[in-house]
Design a protein around this motif. Structure first.
Motif, short mmCIF file in Angstrom:
data_model
loop_
_atom_site.label_atom_id
_atom_site.label_comp_id
_atom_site.label_asym_id
_atom_site.label_seq_id
_atom_site.Cartn_x
_atom_site.Cartn_y
_atom_site.Cartn_z
N ASN A 88 43.09 30.79 34.10
CA ASN A 88 44.53 30.66 33.81
C ASN A 88 45.21 29.55 34.59
O ASN A 88 46.22 29.03 34.16
CB ASN A 88 45.24 31.99 34.08
CG ASN A 88 44.86 33.04 33.07
OD1 ASN A 88 44.48 32.73 31.94
ND2 ASN A 88 44.92 34.29 33.48
N HIS A 89 44.66 29.19 35.75
CA HIS A 89 45.32 28.20 36.60
C HIS A 89 44.60 26.87 36.64
O HIS A 89 45.06 25.94 37.29
CB HIS A 89 45.48 28.74 38.02
CG HIS A 89 46.35 29.96 38.08
ND1 HIS A 89 47.70 29.93 37.83
CD2 HIS A 89 46.05 31.25 38.31
CE1 HIS A 89 48.19 31.15 37.93
NE2 HIS A 89 47.21 31.97 38.21
N TYR A 140 39.54 35.32 35.89
CA TYR A 140 40.75 35.14 35.07
C TYR A 140 41.75 34.22 35.76
O TYR A 140 42.40 33.40 35.10
CB TYR A 140 41.38 36.49 34.73
CG TYR A 140 40.55 37.29 33.76
CD1 TYR A 140 40.18 36.76 32.52
CD2 TYR A 140 40.10 38.56 34.07
CE1 TYR A 140 39.41 37.47 31.63
CE2 TYR A 140 39.33 39.29 33.18
CZ TYR A 140 38.99 38.74 31.96
OH TYR A 140 38.22 39.45 31.08
N ASN A 141 41.89 34.33 37.08
CA ASN A 141 42.80 33.44 37.81
C ASN A 141 42.35 31.99 37.70
O ASN A 141 43.17 31.09 37.51
CB ASN A 141 42.90 33.85 39.28
CG ASN A 141 43.76 35.07 39.49
OD1 ASN A 141 44.59 35.41 38.65
ND2 ASN A 141 43.55 35.75 40.59
N SER A 171 35.09 38.63 41.68
CA SER A 171 35.67 39.67 40.83
C SER A 171 36.10 39.09 39.48
O SER A 171 36.27 37.88 39.32
CB SER A 171 36.89 40.29 41.52
OG SER A 171 37.94 39.34 41.59
N LEU A 172 36.30 40.00 38.51
CA LEU A 172 36.84 39.58 37.21
C LEU A 172 38.20 38.93 37.38
O LEU A 172 38.52 37.95 36.71
CB LEU A 172 36.97 40.79 36.29
CG LEU A 172 35.72 41.22 35.54
CD1 LEU A 172 35.98 42.53 34.80
CD2 LEU A 172 35.30 40.15 34.57
N LYS A 173 39.01 39.48 38.29
CA LYS A 173 40.34 38.92 38.53
C LYS A 173 40.24 37.45 38.97
O LYS A 173 41.03 36.61 38.54
CB LYS A 173 41.08 39.74 39.58
CG LYS A 173 42.49 39.26 39.83
CD LYS A 173 43.23 40.16 40.77
CE LYS A 173 44.63 39.62 40.96
NZ LYS A 173 45.44 40.47 41.80
N THR A 174 39.26 37.16 39.80
CA THR A 174 39.07 35.77 40.24
C THR A 174 38.74 34.86 39.06
O THR A 174 39.29 33.76 38.94
CB THR A 174 37.95 35.69 41.29
OG1 THR A 174 38.33 36.46 42.44
CG2 THR A 174 37.66 34.25 41.70
N ALA A 193 31.51 36.42 36.51
CA ALA A 193 31.82 37.11 37.78
C ALA A 193 30.53 37.52 38.48
O ALA A 193 30.40 37.35 39.70
CB ALA A 193 32.70 38.32 37.51
N ALA A 242 33.58 36.78 30.81
CA ALA A 242 34.11 36.78 32.17
C ALA A 242 33.24 37.65 33.08
O ALA A 242 33.02 37.31 34.25
CB ALA A 242 35.55 37.29 32.18
#
Length: 72
Positions: free
Chosen positions: A44-45, A40-41, A35-38, A29, A25
């Motif tokens: 996951n989606h 993962y989002n 970002s890492l959050k992006t 990124a 990840a």
């Protein structure tokens, strides 16, 4: 906090596929400048988006008290 760019559908698809193939990840990124959050989002989606966008529309019957059952 600076606003990051929006990912295209093709980029989202590629990210999800790359993660399934073992790409980290953090490297994704950095490559896409998000970002890492992006990352993962997206991962996951992505399955939900494919179902929502690629699925067939449904006919739903609803009962209206004065008219009986209608389809929309």
């Amino acid at each position: 906090m600076p606003r990051r760019r929006r990912l295209s559908e093709i980029e989202r698809s590629t990210i999800a596929q790359d993660r399934r193939n073992g790409v980290s990840a953090a490297s994704l990124a950095a490559h896409y400048d998000v970002s890492l959050k992006t990352i993962y989002n997206v991962v996951n989606h992505w399955g939900e988006r494919q179902t929502a966008n690629g699925g067939r529309s449904r006919v739903v019957g609803i009962r209206h008290p004065s008219r009986g059952t209608t389809s929309i």
